[in-house]
Design a protein around this motif. Structure first.
Motif, PDB file in Angstrom:
ATOM      1  N   ARG A 854       0.809  -1.219   0.000  1.00  0.00           N
ATOM      2  CA  ARG A 854       0.000   0.000   0.000  1.00  0.00           C
ATOM      3  C   ARG A 854       0.844   1.271   0.000  1.00  0.00           C
ATOM      4  O   ARG A 854       0.535   2.241  -0.675  1.00  0.00           O
ATOM      5  N   TYR A 855       1.930   1.255   0.788  1.00  0.00           N
ATOM      6  CA  TYR A 855       2.754   2.461   0.928  1.00  0.00           C
ATOM      7  C   TYR A 855       4.096   2.231   0.240  1.00  0.00           C
ATOM      8  O   TYR A 855       5.156   2.275   0.868  1.00  0.00           O
ATOM      9  N   MET A 856       4.075   1.991  -1.062  1.00  0.00           N
ATOM     10  CA  MET A 856       5.307   1.633  -1.758  1.00  0.00           C
ATOM     11  C   MET A 856       6.299   2.789  -1.801  1.00  0.00           C
ATOM     12  O   MET A 856       7.511   2.592  -1.669  1.00  0.00           O
ATOM     13  N   LYS A 857       5.807   4.019  -1.963  1.00  0.00           N
ATOM     14  CA  LYS A 857       6.713   5.162  -1.873  1.00  0.00           C
ATOM     15  C   LYS A 857       7.290   5.283  -0.463  1.00  0.00           C
ATOM     16  O   LYS A 857       8.448   5.632  -0.267  1.00  0.00           O
ATOM     17  N   GLY A 858       6.432   4.972   0.505  1.00  0.00           N
ATOM     18  CA  GLY A 858       6.877   5.024   1.893  1.00  0.00           C
ATOM     19  C   GLY A 858       7.989   4.039   2.182  1.00  0.00           C
ATOM     20  O   GLY A 858       8.833   4.281   3.054  1.00  0.00           O
ATOM     21  N   TRP A 859       8.001   2.919   1.426  1.00  0.00           N
ATOM     22  CA  TRP A 859       9.086   1.944   1.595  1.00  0.00           C
ATOM     23  C   TRP A 859      10.423   2.601   1.271  1.00  0.00           C
ATOM     24  O   TRP A 859      11.406   2.460   1.992  1.00  0.00           O
ATOM     25  N   GLY A 860      10.445   3.352   0.162  1.00  0.00           N
ATOM     26  CA  GLY A 860      11.668   4.053  -0.210  1.00  0.00           C
ATOM     27  C   GLY A 860      12.057   5.119   0.801  1.00  0.00           C
ATOM     28  O   GLY A 860      13.221   5.262   1.158  1.00  0.00           O
ATOM     29  N   GLU A 944      14.850   0.020  -7.481  1.00  0.00           N
ATOM     30  CA  GLU A 944      13.792   0.783  -8.137  1.00  0.00           C
ATOM     31  C   GLU A 944      13.482   2.094  -7.412  1.00  0.00           C
ATOM     32  O   GLU A 944      13.069   3.072  -8.049  1.00  0.00           O
ATOM     33  N   ARG A 945      13.644   2.122  -6.112  1.00  0.00           N
ATOM     34  CA  ARG A 945      13.056   3.216  -5.331  1.00  0.00           C
ATOM     35  C   ARG A 945      14.052   4.122  -4.620  1.00  0.00           C
ATOM     36  O   ARG A 945      13.651   5.125  -4.034  1.00  0.00           O
ATOM     37  N   LEU A 946      15.340   3.773  -4.630  1.00  0.00           N
ATOM     38  CA  LEU A 946      16.300   4.584  -3.890  1.00  0.00           C
ATOM     39  C   LEU A 946      17.134   5.425  -4.835  1.00  0.00           C
ATOM     40  O   LEU A 946      17.403   5.039  -5.975  1.00  0.00           O
ATOM     41  N   ASN A 947      17.552   6.598  -4.323  1.00  0.00           N
ATOM     42  CA  ASN A 947      18.448   7.412  -5.127  1.00  0.00           C
ATOM     43  C   ASN A 947      19.848   6.808  -5.094  1.00  0.00           C
ATOM     44  O   ASN A 947      20.134   5.870  -4.340  1.00  0.00           O
ATOM     45  N   ASP A 948      20.738   7.361  -5.933  1.00  0.00           N
ATOM     46  CA  ASP A 948      22.065   6.754  -6.097  1.00  0.00           C
ATOM     47  C   ASP A 948      22.860   6.752  -4.795  1.00  0.00           C
ATOM     48  O   ASP A 948      23.566   5.789  -4.481  1.00  0.00           O
ATOM     49  N   GLU A 949      22.737   7.833  -4.016  1.00  0.00           N
ATOM     50  CA  GLU A 949      23.482   7.905  -2.751  1.00  0.00           C
ATOM     51  C   GLU A 949      23.025   6.810  -1.794  1.00  0.00           C
ATOM     52  O   GLU A 949      23.826   6.141  -1.157  1.00  0.00           O
TER      53      GLU A 949
END
Length: 959
Positions: A854-860, A944-949
């Motif tokens: 449900r909170y896939m953005k929240g996972w990131g 898929e969801r994290l920035n490069d850093e």
């Protein structure tokens, strides 16, 4: 009504009797619950037929009642509206007509009321005061001005704000013109009554009050009415700085109205030279000359002590302003200052010697603690040190001549040597002299160690003779303790301890105080100068001797008089830790319990009993599991007596020590004796005293994990949660509420919490919507992480929290998580909180279905938040460890009103997952195992969801 007032008067009289005061105070608490109690007290105050001591007791009771019962934390009235209106209607007139001692108490009550009501809910008060001013009756006018000053003086310590400026402007606009007029009236009346002692005294008091109000009105900003009339006001101030009248010449000890007025003027001048130099700078030189003349004209009599102190404070303020300080930059002027001002005020007077001999504890408090802000010696020292800041070489050169002169005289006159030593102490120290470290920075033009060895050391070991030189020697060590090395202290510690055997009260008290401060002292690396190994060989005999000194007089008042001795006992016990087991611990406990039993009858010295309970706390902390002693059985009887008799001053300390005993008890169950206290602490009575709340909350939090079965079986969880709810609603008690709640969450599984968890969240979320403090948000975020981390057997976890949150209101979890949890967690400072958050975030990433689906953005967001914590791993801060108090804590000891925590009774650090020591290693292992179990799902999500850093930080963890 009359019968009720008579009964109330009898109870008030009983509170003045040490034999009956506790029962009388308990009865008064019951009376306070009755309607119109406050008005009954005022009726007794107003009754001239009542004895003055009962009227004063009624005024004091009224003030304390108003303090706790006038408004709640939100500023809402707790009293009925008609009672509030009557209080405001009657109080001002009653204060105006009352004797000075009663005026003081009623003035404080008015100040308390003004804190909540003035000016918007009491906007008629200022005009009412103006209308009551009299140009012919000083008693009436002084009563009005006392009321005004009690309200306006509240502004002095406050920081500027729009609301405060509006209040001050309201007063200035209403009161300002009358204030200027009354200055003229008082001046004329003083002149007209210069031969009428009674009337003159009254009008001089009027001028004093006007001068204090001049300070009040100007303490925040310079009002236009003052700025416009500054020149004529300064003329009045000049006139009364020089004023004299033979009617008061015979007084020796008590300050007359003339000295009081001049002292008030010096206070106002101090304000203006430090705050308004642009406006006032042109007047400074003339006032400096005038104040100098005042100092040159007064004698050594005690009546001038406060005036001399205030005058020196003004000169110190002048010396603090660079452009004004230059008037002192001259060897001849400095010599005159030392000879005419410094020396007369640092030289030991007969009255000082009388104080030394007749009231030694008062002498010690004034000298050692600086508790007497109006000390001539202290004020002269402050002035000299301020001059030293700007003209170090010149001041040292000038003063050293006098030091050498008095040292030479001191070979045959111990008083002259005392003067020399005091002058050296004054110029040798630079910067702040702290209670923790003493003198940290010394004058580069003197050698402290050489001076000690050449002129002081012999007095430290001398036998017989005058005691004051020995006191000077010990005080030298006390002040310059940071300047001595460990090796030098190794040589000084024996003579210092030997001076504890002196028959002189001041000598052995100074020795105890210096020893305590040296045991507290640390070097720049935080290591104690004197360690446990250094003091252990002396500890047994030292403790026995200190207890013998404390218990010389067995009356409650005298036994607890000397807090310095008890503080030394406390420090020795803290330093030797479990070494007390080698010092006949049963005998030491006998002494501590005997002292408890004596002073519980009439607690009168908060500092003493604070250190006393710290001493007991130290033994509990280091010896609670030692087989040689059963601390619970030894302490149970005296402590439960304190609880049963409601010895209010001691109850918080008892619960802190009981909490420590519970925390350090290694068994998983509650000791039998404590079971009897569960019902008592769940009753409403103990929570009615504000100072009891923090220790009671800690005590319940300590009981819960050891009594889970009893709590569930006897249906006590709901009363516990009711206490949580009550505390959560208070501004000052919400932190205590979370102490209880966290213990509940750690102790019970989801099945037990299920009926209550939704209500808990509702209460927490409701308060979050009311402009919560940062500390509240920190506890809420920590609570969330605690629930989130306790998945598995406890049955809680992230999804459990989400399920109940969404039941309250659909969609509420998202803003809560994004606006409260993540940003607040980022600011966590405590290592245990950060560790808990890392575990919570990790379990959320791996176990939460809601976050996966449900909170896939929240996972990131969660993964980024986790990595941010891991990039900045928690570091254990270097704390005081076993230290008792910082100096602010000492100044704020509760005096029976608030809560003063015992540092020796701190609970062990909160750590719900003690098996996890290396957090980063645990996270790596946990995530890798979960990634493998879920066929690389975490790696996939991360890519898929994290920035490069973030990916760069996570990659090594998953490799």
């Amino acid at each position: 009504m009359a019968a009720n007032l008579d009964h109330l008067a009898q109870l008030l009289q009983a509170t003045l009797d040490a034999r009956h005061h506790r029962k009388a105070e308990t009865a008064l608490k019951e009376e306070a619950k009755k309607p119109k109690y406050s008005l009954s007290l005022l009726s007794i105050v107003a009754n001239d037929a009542q004895p003055s001591n009962i009227r004063l007791a009624a005024a004091l009771a009224f003030k304390n009642f108003i303090r706790h019962n006038y408004v709640d934390e939100e500023g809402n009235y707790k009293l009925p509206a008609d009672e509030v209106a009557t209080i405001k209607q009657e109080l001002v007139g009653l204060m105006i007509s009352s004797p000075p001692t009663i005026q003081t108490q009623l003035g404080e009550a008015i100040s308390i009321i003004a804190d909540s009501d003035f000016w918007e809910r009491w906007d008629t008060l200022t005009q009412d005061l103006v209308s009551r001013l009299s140009t012919t009756d000083p008693k009436v006018t002084n009563g009005v001005l006392e009321v005004a000053h009690s309200i306006f003086a509240r502004w002095r310590p406050l920081f500027s704000s729009n609301a405060l400026n509006i209040e001050v402007n309201h007063v200035v606009n209403t009161f300002g013109d009358s204030f200027i007029q009354m200055l003229g009236v008082a001046d004329q009346q003083i002149e007209a009554n210069k031969t009428n002692e009674k009337a003159l005294k009254g009008w001089l008091e009027t001028m004093s009050l006007l001068t204090r109000i001049f300070f009040d009105l100007s303490c925040q900003d310079l009002p236009p009415i003052i700025e416009t009339n500054l020149q004529p006001i300064t003329m009045v101030l000049h006139k009364y700085l020089s004023y004299a009248n033979p009617l008061f010449d015979d007084e020796e000890d008590e300050a007359t109205p003339i000295e009081i007025l001049k002292s008030d003027i010096c206070d106002a001048l101090h304000l203006f030279v430090t705050k308004y130099d642009d406006d006032f700078g042109g007047y400074v030189q003339d006032f400096t000359s005038n104040v100098w003349n005042v100092l040159s004209s007064v004698g050594p009599q005690k009546r001038y002590d406060v005036l001399v102190s205030k005058a020196l404070h003004f000169l110190t303020a002048v010396a603090s302003v660079h452009r004004h300080a230059q008037i002192f930059n001259n060897e001849e002027i400095l010599g005159t200052i030392v000879e005419k001002v410094i020396l007369p005020n640092v030289t030991l007077r007969e009255s000082d010697i009388e104080l030394f001999e007749d009231e030694p504890i008062e002498f010690i408090r004034r000298d050692l603690e600086g508790s007497d802000t109006d000390s001539r010696r202290k004020a002269a020292t402050d002035f000299l040190r301020k001059l030293l800041d700007d003209f170090e070489a010149l001041v040292t050169q000038v003063v050293s001549k006098y030091i050498n002169h008095y040292l030479e005289m001191g070979k045959t006159d111990w008083k002259a040597k005392d003067t020399a030593v005091y002058l050296f102490l004054a110029i040798a120290a630079k910067g702040a002299v702290t209670a923790a470290q003493g003198v940290k920075t010394v004058n580069s033009f003197v050698n402290v160690i050489d001076f000690f060895q050449q002129h002081i050391a012999a007095d430290l070991v001398a036998t017989g003779g005058e005691p004051i030189p020995k006191v000077d020697a010990i005080k030298f060590l006390y002040n310059f303790r940071s300047q001595l090395s460990k090796e030098q202290w190794g040589g000084a510690i024996n003579p210092l301890i030997q001076n504890l055997a002196s028959p002189n009260y001041v000598v052995y008290t100074y020795a105890a105080t210096t020893l305590e401060r040296v045991l507290f002292l640390t070097d720049d690396q935080g290591q104690h100068i004197l360690s446990r190994a250094d003091i252990q060989p002396y500890a047994k005999d030292l403790l026995q001797h200190l207890f013998a000194l404390v218990e010389k007089d067995t009356s409650a008042a005298k036994l607890q008089e000397n807090e310095f001795l008890m503080r030394c006992i406390m420090r020795v016990l803290i330093v030797i830790k479990d070494g007390v087991l080698e010092c006949d611990i049963d005998n030491i406990l006998d002494h501590l319990i005997n002292i408890t039993n004596v002073i519980k009858e009439n607690p009168s010295n908060p500092r003493f009993y604070y250190f006393h309970f710290e001493a007991i706390g130290a033994i509990v902390r280091y010896c609670s599991n030692a087989p040689q002693v059963d601390l619970l059985s030894r302490l149970w009887a005296p402590f439960t007596y304190i609880l049963n008799e409601d010895v209010t001053e001691f109850v918080p300390y008892v619960f802190q020590i009981f909490t420590q005993l519970l925390d350090l008890n290694k068994s998983g169950s509650i000791p039998g004796d404590f079971k009897a206290l569960i019902d008592a602490v769940l009753a409403p009575g103990p929570w009615e005293t504000r100072g009891n709340i923090p220790p009671l909350a800690k005590f319940i939090a300590a009981i819960i994990p050891k009594a889970t079965e009893e709590i569930v079986k006897e249906n006590k969880l709901e009363p516990i949660l009711s206490i949580f709810q009550s505390l959560l609603n208070g501004k000052k008690t919400d932190q205590n509420a979370f102490d209880i709640l966290e213990s509940v969450i750690c102790s019970f599984p989801a099945s037990v919490l299920e009926p209550y968890f939704g209500t808990i969240l509702t209460l927490i979320f409701t308060k979050l919507q009311k402009n919560p403090s940062d500390s509240y948000k920190t506890r809420v975020a920590s609570f969330y992480h605690l629930v989130s981390a306790r998945s598995g057997e406890a049955g809680l976890g992230t999804d459990y929290f989400i399920k109940h949150a969404e039941t309250i209101q659909s969609g509420v979890f998202t803003p809560f998580y994004l606006q409260v949890v993540i940003p607040t967690t980022r600011e966590f400072a405590r290592p245990s909180d950060r560790k808990l958050a890392v575990i919570s975030y990790s379990k959320t990433l791996v176990e939460s279905k809601a976050f996966a689906e449900r909170y896939m953005k929240g996972w990131g967001f969660t993964c980024n938040a986790l990595l941010e914590l891991l990039k900045n791993p928690p570091k254990v801060s270097a704390g005081a460890g076993d230290e008792i108090l910082n100096e602010a804590d000492v100044d704020d000891i509760g005096f029976g009103i608030g809560f003063t925590p015992l540092s020796t009774c701190k609970r062990p650090p909160r750590d719900e997952f003690p098996e996890i020591t290396d957090v980063q290693q645990w996270v790596g292992d946990f995530l890798k195992a979960s990634d493998k179990a879920h066929n690389g799902l975490i790696t996939k999500y991360a890519s898929e969801r994290l920035n490069d850093e973030a990916k760069a930080v996570l990659a090594p963890i998953l490799m």
